[in-house]
Scaffold this motif. Sequence first.
Motif: not given
Length: 167
Positions: A59-80
Amino acid sequence: MATMPFDPADFEAEAILKLISSGQMPSFALDALEAGFNGPHIVRMAILDPADGWAIDQVLPRMLDELGCHHFAPKEAALHLAEKRAKRILATGEDPLPSLSYFYRLVFEAGYTEELYPLGSLEDLFDFRSSTPEKQRALAYEHIRGFLADRQTQQQRGATPPHSNNP
């Protein structure tokens, strides 16, 4: 202790870096619902049993889509996440030393990304035999300010846009 409002970008970054366990995902989905986010996959996640790891992972990938997430790469996620924590430390004046292990974990989970390494390896600069906690804090604040200045420069160049999702 007051809880922070649900932020999809933070949730996505923490999920990508595995800072949130599968068992915690339903609780985060409830937080999303309470914050005004809605969708069938968010609701599905919220009602799952925390022990249903496979279903949560589905369910997680579909939930992230519903939240309007940008699909961070791990590097972007860590920097954020590092940028958010660094800003909080400077804005509140909180002691940066307890966050050093958090910064290290972000560096590790992002594959030792160059931009985060000065924060994640800060403890390596301390001489624990002769350095006082005050000197360690001062060095940590200095590195945090430098990290944020570098991030601002990168964002001005358009290299790494800030992420924000709101209902």
